[in-house]
Every structure is written in structure tokens, then in C-alpha cells.
Design a protein around this motif. Structure first.
Motif, PDB file in Angstrom:
ATOM      1  N   ILE A 129       0.837  -1.209   0.000  1.00  0.00           N
ATOM      2  CA  ILE A 129       0.000   0.000   0.000  1.00  0.00           C
ATOM      3  C   ILE A 129       0.866   1.251   0.000  1.00  0.00           C
ATOM      4  CG2 ILE A 129      -1.680   1.333   1.345  1.00  0.00           C
ATOM      5  CD1 ILE A 129      -2.825  -1.366   2.299  1.00  0.00           C
ATOM      6  N   ALA A 130       1.953   1.211   0.779  1.00  0.00           N
ATOM      7  CA  ALA A 130       2.845   2.372   0.838  1.00  0.00           C
ATOM      8  C   ALA A 130       3.471   2.662  -0.518  1.00  0.00           C
ATOM      9  CB  ALA A 130       3.932   2.132   1.885  1.00  0.00           C
ATOM     10  N   ILE A 131       3.901   1.628  -1.221  1.00  0.00           N
ATOM     11  CA  ILE A 131       4.486   1.808  -2.556  1.00  0.00           C
ATOM     12  C   ILE A 131       3.456   2.421  -3.503  1.00  0.00           C
ATOM     13  CG2 ILE A 131       5.352   0.592  -4.599  1.00  0.00           C
ATOM     14  CD1 ILE A 131       6.736  -1.365  -2.702  1.00  0.00           C
ATOM     15  N   GLY A 132       2.228   1.917  -3.450  1.00  0.00           N
ATOM     16  CA  GLY A 132       1.163   2.468  -4.289  1.00  0.00           C
ATOM     17  C   GLY A 132       0.865   3.918  -3.952  1.00  0.00           C
ATOM     18  N   THR A 133       0.844   4.235  -2.644  1.00  0.00           N
ATOM     19  CA  THR A 133       0.524   5.600  -2.198  1.00  0.00           C
ATOM     20  C   THR A 133       1.613   6.589  -2.598  1.00  0.00           C
ATOM     21  OG1 THR A 133      -0.686   4.712  -0.290  1.00  0.00           O
ATOM     22  CG2 THR A 133      -0.035   7.026  -0.198  1.00  0.00           C
ATOM     23  N   LEU A 134       2.861   6.244  -2.321  1.00  0.00           N
ATOM     24  CA  LEU A 134       3.963   7.152  -2.643  1.00  0.00           C
ATOM     25  C   LEU A 134       4.098   7.353  -4.150  1.00  0.00           C
ATOM     26  CD1 LEU A 134       6.700   6.036  -0.074  1.00  0.00           C
ATOM     27  CD2 LEU A 134       4.865   7.712   0.183  1.00  0.00           C
ATOM     28  N   SER A 135       3.895   6.292  -4.914  1.00  0.00           N
ATOM     29  CA  SER A 135       3.953   6.400  -6.377  1.00  0.00           C
ATOM     30  C   SER A 135       2.840   7.317  -6.889  1.00  0.00           C
ATOM     31  CB  SER A 135       3.826   5.024  -7.021  1.00  0.00           C
ATOM     32  OG  SER A 135       4.862   4.162  -6.599  1.00  0.00           O
ATOM     33  N   ALA A 136       1.653   7.214  -6.278  1.00  0.00           N
ATOM     34  CA  ALA A 136       0.524   8.057  -6.682  1.00  0.00           C
ATOM     35  C   ALA A 136       0.810   9.529  -6.411  1.00  0.00           C
ATOM     36  CB  ALA A 136      -0.740   7.614  -5.947  1.00  0.00           C
ATOM     37  N   LEU A 137       1.416   9.819  -5.272  1.00  0.00           N
ATOM     38  CA  LEU A 137       1.753  11.205  -4.944  1.00  0.00           C
ATOM     39  C   LEU A 137       2.710  11.801  -5.971  1.00  0.00           C
ATOM     40  CD1 LEU A 137       2.240  11.008  -1.065  1.00  0.00           C
ATOM     41  CD2 LEU A 137       0.546  12.397  -2.258  1.00  0.00           C
ATOM     42  N   PRO A 143       0.675  17.061 -12.376  1.00  0.00           N
ATOM     43  CA  PRO A 143      -0.597  17.495 -12.967  1.00  0.00           C
ATOM     44  C   PRO A 143      -1.498  18.232 -11.980  1.00  0.00           C
ATOM     45  CG  PRO A 143      -0.104  15.235 -13.597  1.00  0.00           C
ATOM     46  CD  PRO A 143       0.913  15.624 -12.572  1.00  0.00           C
ATOM     47  N   ALA A 144      -1.504  17.801 -10.723  1.00  0.00           N
ATOM     48  CA  ALA A 144      -2.336  18.466  -9.715  1.00  0.00           C
ATOM     49  C   ALA A 144      -1.895  19.915  -9.524  1.00  0.00           C
ATOM     50  CB  ALA A 144      -2.270  17.705  -8.393  1.00  0.00           C
ATOM     51  N   ILE A 212      -5.862   8.897  -9.172  1.00  0.00           N
ATOM     52  CA  ILE A 212      -7.092   9.541  -9.660  1.00  0.00           C
ATOM     53  C   ILE A 212      -7.696  10.418  -8.574  1.00  0.00           C
ATOM     54  CG2 ILE A 212      -9.448   9.104 -10.469  1.00  0.00           C
ATOM     55  CD1 ILE A 212      -8.347   6.531 -11.786  1.00  0.00           C
ATOM     56  N   PHE A 213      -7.655   9.944  -7.329  1.00  0.00           N
ATOM     57  CA  PHE A 213      -8.218  10.716  -6.211  1.00  0.00           C
ATOM     58  C   PHE A 213      -7.459  12.019  -6.003  1.00  0.00           C
ATOM     59  CE2 PHE A 213      -8.519  11.410  -1.499  1.00  0.00           C
ATOM     60  CZ  PHE A 213      -9.865  11.762  -1.478  1.00  0.00           C
ATOM     61  N   PHE A 214      -6.128  11.942  -5.944  1.00  0.00           N
ATOM     62  CA  PHE A 214      -5.317  13.156  -5.764  1.00  0.00           C
ATOM     63  C   PHE A 214      -5.493  14.106  -6.949  1.00  0.00           C
ATOM     64  CE2 PHE A 214      -2.200  10.283  -3.273  1.00  0.00           C
ATOM     65  CZ  PHE A 214      -2.948  10.436  -2.117  1.00  0.00           C
ATOM     66  N   LEU A 215      -5.550  13.553  -8.138  1.00  0.00           N
ATOM     67  CA  LEU A 215      -5.730  14.366  -9.339  1.00  0.00           C
ATOM     68  C   LEU A 215      -7.068  15.099  -9.308  1.00  0.00           C
ATOM     69  CD1 LEU A 215      -4.529  15.102 -12.140  1.00  0.00           C
ATOM     70  CD2 LEU A 215      -5.755  13.130 -13.060  1.00  0.00           C
ATOM     71  N   ALA A 258     -13.796   1.690  -0.729  1.00  0.00           N
ATOM     72  CA  ALA A 258     -14.067   3.064  -0.290  1.00  0.00           C
ATOM     73  C   ALA A 258     -13.427   4.079  -1.231  1.00  0.00           C
ATOM     74  CB  ALA A 258     -13.549   3.265   1.136  1.00  0.00           C
ATOM     75  N   LEU A 259     -12.199   3.807  -1.666  1.00  0.00           N
ATOM     76  CA  LEU A 259     -11.531   4.721  -2.605  1.00  0.00           C
ATOM     77  C   LEU A 259     -12.244   4.764  -3.951  1.00  0.00           C
ATOM     78  CD1 LEU A 259      -7.730   4.106  -1.900  1.00  0.00           C
ATOM     79  CD2 LEU A 259      -8.930   6.293  -1.775  1.00  0.00           C
ATOM     80  N   LEU A 260     -12.751   3.615  -4.394  1.00  0.00           N
ATOM     81  CA  LEU A 260     -13.529   3.588  -5.630  1.00  0.00           C
ATOM     82  C   LEU A 260     -14.764   4.471  -5.488  1.00  0.00           C
ATOM     83  CD1 LEU A 260     -14.047   2.441  -8.466  1.00  0.00           C
ATOM     84  CD2 LEU A 260     -15.197   0.489  -7.377  1.00  0.00           C
TER      85      LEU A 260
END
Length: 525
Positions: A129-137, A143-144, A212-215, A258-260
Motif C-alpha cells: 500500500i505504501a508503494i502504491g501511495t507514494l507512487s501516486a503522490l 498534474p495536480a 485519480i483521487f489526488f488528481l 471506499a476509494l472507488l
């Protein structure tokens, strides 16, 4: 052929909106120019030779308009009367910007889980989850920033169609980028077998959903809908609680659902807000964005700044997580290190409120002094705003000591009263050491962000990119040296070193900027 009387009258009323009564046709011509009209527009749309001729024609509507904005000069005294109230209001606005981060941290400690974090998972799941979260940031950060800055720029100038078009363009391209990176990751993991499938797809799902959420949240930041962002954060927590505690869907599956749900909600609300912009436009410059090359040139500083800023936020974690020998993977979630940073982030959140105060006060003071001082009082103008900067900086660091002390005392006190293992970890080594060092780093980081807001306000968009690149480089190199030589807790020295370089670079530039403010103010526009 000159347009009908109604169109001409609407044009006049538009260009004089929130303006004083023009004294002659030269002032009307200037208003036409500042609204983006050119001689060619005067000829093709209104059938006159140039803007001066159009200005003469529009002068006949001067007395038809019933009210004009009064050209007051003595506004500052009234502004100063409500200083504390104004400071508090803007502090709350700035705090709301970072409040979702605080909600996420506190929920994780109190409940044991939040929207994309949990203390109840195995280290393997937590690492995924941490890898997914940090990569998303990192991926969504650029773009954000571009949406938040460029979209807000057009909104402030009431170019609603352009704000809508640039938001849709950046969002669409970023969405495609997220999908492309995901597909490349799938192919790479398939051929090179980097991670086991269960580990990899957990990381991938969180990467896609959080990107997608952060964006999408950047659209809310563009509209300055901070209260709505906080509400959405609480909504996500409630949904995770219902799925996990009531429906009994295990973590992290309940968080993925929940994120979906949150993505659907935010995309719908954000989409409606952007769609409605098409109905707000009145006599704008146009609805066609600049040429791709020009648009890229204006946007890439924001992309780069956002990318490197979030790289800076996550690099020390990667360095620390990769410094522990004997772990199953190169990167392995480290609870003591993460908790130390999370407690320090509370300091960062409460300091963020000052950034909103600083920029509001700066814009007011600079604009008021421009109105009050004559052209030959340049030194007085520079000294006035520079003194404001020095006093505010002093207050900033005094407030940071207060916030740091209160955070430390509250968490230590809570660890003695509440029987919570993760609170008790705080008072142990190395977590408390990481907290101290990271808190100093985050205080310097927020002060640097304040300096960058001044740069943005004066159209120095490319300068911050250089400083944040230096910070990232220092974070990596110094963090690697210290963590490999003395152990994973010392990766935080890389964070502190980068923050010092980032702060010192922005402080020096901003200090010079304020000393020569007349030049920077003039050249910004």
C-alpha cells in the motif's frame, strides 16, 4: 459594420465592471486592451478602425451606468482594524488545505486505520500500500499543481471557459498517463517477476485509485473548496468504517472499495463544477487555449515543481525502508520511522495555516502601497513590504516553536494516559529522534513554501523548480550516506539537509526580491 447598441452597451458595462468612472476615451481604450481586445477585433467584430475609435464610441455610455466602484485610497486603516479576526480566518483557510492529512494521521492512530493506511495489516500488505501511495503522490503531483495553479489563474481573471478547457485537457492527459504507467508496470512485473502477484496488484490498485483521487482533488483546490475537501475526507473514513466494522469486509479490500466510491463521488462533483464554468463566461477573451508549445511552456514549471516536491516528500522514506538488511524486498515498510514522520507531519499541518496569512497580507500591503505612494518613493515602498516580510518571518518561527512544543507534549501526555502501542512507540528511540529532526525539516519546508508563494505572486514560476531539485538531490545523497553508515533512522538527515537547502535558497531569493520589490513587481505584469 458596428454591432447593435445593445452589444456595445454590454461591452462597456463588462469592461468597467468593478472599475471607477473613466475620465476620457483613452481610459476606455486601456480597459478594452486589458480585457484582451485588439485593433483587429475592433475592426472585425465592431466595424471600426481601431480600439481608440471604439473607445470614443463607448464614451456615450459613461453616464448611462448608474454606479461605479469608488476609487478609495484609505482602505488600509479599515483593513488593519480587524487584524486578529483576519489572521484567524486566513489561518483556518490555510489549515483546511492540509487538514485531510491530519485527519488521516489521527484516524490511523485512534481507529488503527484510515482511507489508505492501517496499523492492522501485515508488513507485506503495508509495504504494498505504501508503494502504491507514494507512487501516486509523485505521479499525480505534477498534474495536480498544473491544474491548481493554471486553472485558478484563469478563474481569477474570470476566464471561465479557458479554466474549464485547461482543466479538462490536463486531467484527461494525466488520466491517460496513469493508465499507461499502470500497463507498463503490469508488463514489467510479468516479464521480470519483480513482486509476487498479490503484492503487486495491491500496490497497483492503490496507485491507480489514489492517483485519480489526488488528481481529482486538485479541481477542488482550484475552486478553493477546502471545506468540501475536508468533508470528502471524513466521508471516506465513514465509508471505510462501515465496510470494515459493520459489513466485515477485511482490510485492505474495504479501503479499495471506499476509494472507488470516493473517486466516483469526487469525479461527479468536480465534473459538475467544471462543466458549469461554460455558463459563467461573459465576454471573455475567447475559448481557445494557447498553442500547445506556448501552453506547455507556461505549464511545465508547475509540472516539474509538483513532481519534485512530492519526490522530496517521499524520498527519505524510500531510503529508510531500503536500509534495513534481511527484508523480503528491497523496500520494506518501517513502522518506527513512519510513525516518527507522521507525528512530525502534525507540526507541518498546523504551520501550513500561516502560508495563507502571509500571501493575503502580502498582496494587500503591496497593492495598497502602490496606490498610496508616488513614483519617486520607491525606497519607501520596498522598505515597507520588506519590513513586513522580516516581521512575519520572525513571527513564523516563534509560532513554529509553540506548535512543535505543544505537539510533543500532547503526544507524550497521550502516550502515558492512553493504552495505545503506537503512542507508546513515540517516546522510544528511534521514533522520538526521527520526530525531532523531521519536525525541524518540515518547519523549514513550510517557510520555503511561503517564500514560493511570494515568487508565484510575482510571476517567478520557474525559480522554485531549481531549488526543489537541489533539495531532492541532497535528500537522496545525504540520506543514503547516513542511513547506510549509521542505520535507517538517519535517513531523516537527508530530509533535513534537503529542507535546509530548499529553505536557504528560497529565503535568499525572496530576501533579494523584497529588497528590489519595485523591479520585480513591475516586471511581473
Amino acid at each position: 459594420m458596428i454591432k447593435d447598441e445593445k452589444s456595445l452597451k454590454e461591452l462597456y458595462f463588462k469592461i468597467t465592471e468593478d472599475k471607477g468612472k473613466p475620465i476620457d476615451h483613452y481610459e476606455v481604450t486601456a480597459l478594452l486592451e486589458t480585457n484582451g481586445l485588439r485593433d483587429v477585433d475592433a475592426k472585425e467584430i465592431y466595424g471600426v478602425e481601431n480600439l481608440f475609435e471604439l473607445g470614443k464610441i463607448l464614451m456615450k455610455y459613461v453616464n448611462e451606468k448608474k454606479s461605479y466602484k469608488e476609487k478609495k485610497i484609505e482602505i488600509e486603516e479599515e483593513f488593519e482594524h480587524n487584524t486578529l479576526k483576519r489572521y484567524f480566518k486566513n489561518y483556518i483557510r490555510g489549515l483546511a488545505f492540509a487538514l485531510p492529512m491530519l485527519v488521516q494521521i489521527l484516524a490511523t492512530v485512534v481507529l488503527g486505520y484510515a482511507i489508505w493506511s492501517s496499523l492492522e495489516l501485515t508488513l507485506e500488505k503495508a509495504t504494498a500500500i505504501a508503494i502504491g501511495t507514494l507512487s501516486a503522490l509523485v505521479v499525480a503531483g505534477g498534474p495536480a499543481q498544473a491544474i491548481g495553479r493554471k486553472g485558478l489563474f484563469y478563474l481569477k481573471f474570470k476566464e471561465f471557459i479557458l479554466a474549464r478547457n485547461v482543466t479538462v485537457l490536463i486531467y484527461s492527459l494525466s488520466f491517460i498517463l496513469i493508465i499507461a504507467i499502470s500497463l507498463l508496470a503490469i508488463v514489467a512485473n510479468y516479464f521480470f517477476n519483480i513482486f509476487p502477484d498479490s503484492f503487486f496488484y495491491t500496490a497497483l490498485i492503490f496507485f491507480i485509485e489514489l492517483s485519480i483521487f489526488f488528481l481529482t482533488l486538485s479541481i477542488f483546490y482550484m475552486f478553493e473548496s477546502y471545506g468540501l475537501i475536508v468533508f470528502i475526507t471524513f466521508l471516506g473514513l465513514i465509508f471505510v468504517y462501515i465496510l470494515y466494522r459493520i459489513i466485515k469486509i477485511p482490510l485492505p479490500k474495504s479501503q479499495e472499495i471506499a476509494l472507488l466510491f470516493l473517486n466516483i463521488v469526487t469525479i461527479i462533483i468536480g465534473g459538475i463544477k467544471v462543466y458549469r464554468l461554460r455558463y459563467k463566461n461573459i465576454l471573455a477573451e475567447g475559448d481557445i487555449l494557447p498553442r500547445p508549445s506556448a501552453l506547455f511552456y507556461s505549464l511545465y514549471p508547475y509540472f516539474l515543481y509538483g513532481f519534485f516536491y512530492f519526490c522530496f516528500q517521499v524520498i527519505d522514506r524510500i531510503v529508510a525502508w531500503s536500509a534495513t538488511p534481511g527484508t523480503p524486498y528491497v523496500i520494506w515498510f518501517n513502522v518506527p520511522y513512519e510513525l516518527g514522520l507522521d507525528w512530525a507531519l502534525i507540526v507541518l499541518v498546523f504551520m501550513m495555516g500561516l502560508t495563507e496569512i502571509s500571501i493575503v497580507e502580502f498582496i494587500h500591503k503591496i497593492n495598497e502601497k502602490v496606490k498610496k505612494l508616488s513614483y519617486n518613493e520607491v525606497e519607501k515602498f520596498n522598505n515597507y513590504v520588506y519590513n513586513f516580510y522580516k516581521k512575519f518571518n520572525t513571527g513564523f518561527f516563534m509560532f513554529s516553536i509553540l506548535v512543535f512544543t505543544l505537539t510533543f507534549l500532547v503526544v507524550v501526555g497521550a502516550s502515558k494516559i492512553i493504552n495505545n502501542e503506537f503512542l507508546k512507540v513515540f517516546v522510544r528511540s528511534p521514533t522520538i529522534y526521527i520526530f525531532f529532526v523531521a519536525s525541524v525539516a518540515y518547519i523549514l519546508l513550510v517557510n520555503a513554501l511561503m517564500n514560493i508563494l511570494f515568487m508565484f505572486a510575482l510571476s517567478r514560476h520557474r525559480v522554485p523548480v531549481r531549488f526543489i531539485q537541489y533539495a531532492v538531490l541532497a535528500d537522496i545523497i545525504i540520506g543514503m550516506i547516513f542511513s547506510r553508515a549509521f542505520g535507517y533512522p538517519y535517513a531523516v538527515i537527508g530530509l533535513l539537509s534537503g529542507a535546509i537547502i530548499f529553505w536557504y535558497g528560497t529565503y535568499n531569493y525572496t530576501n533579494n526580491l523584497f529588497k528590489n520589490l519595485d523591479y520585480y513587481y513591475y516586471s511581473a505584469y
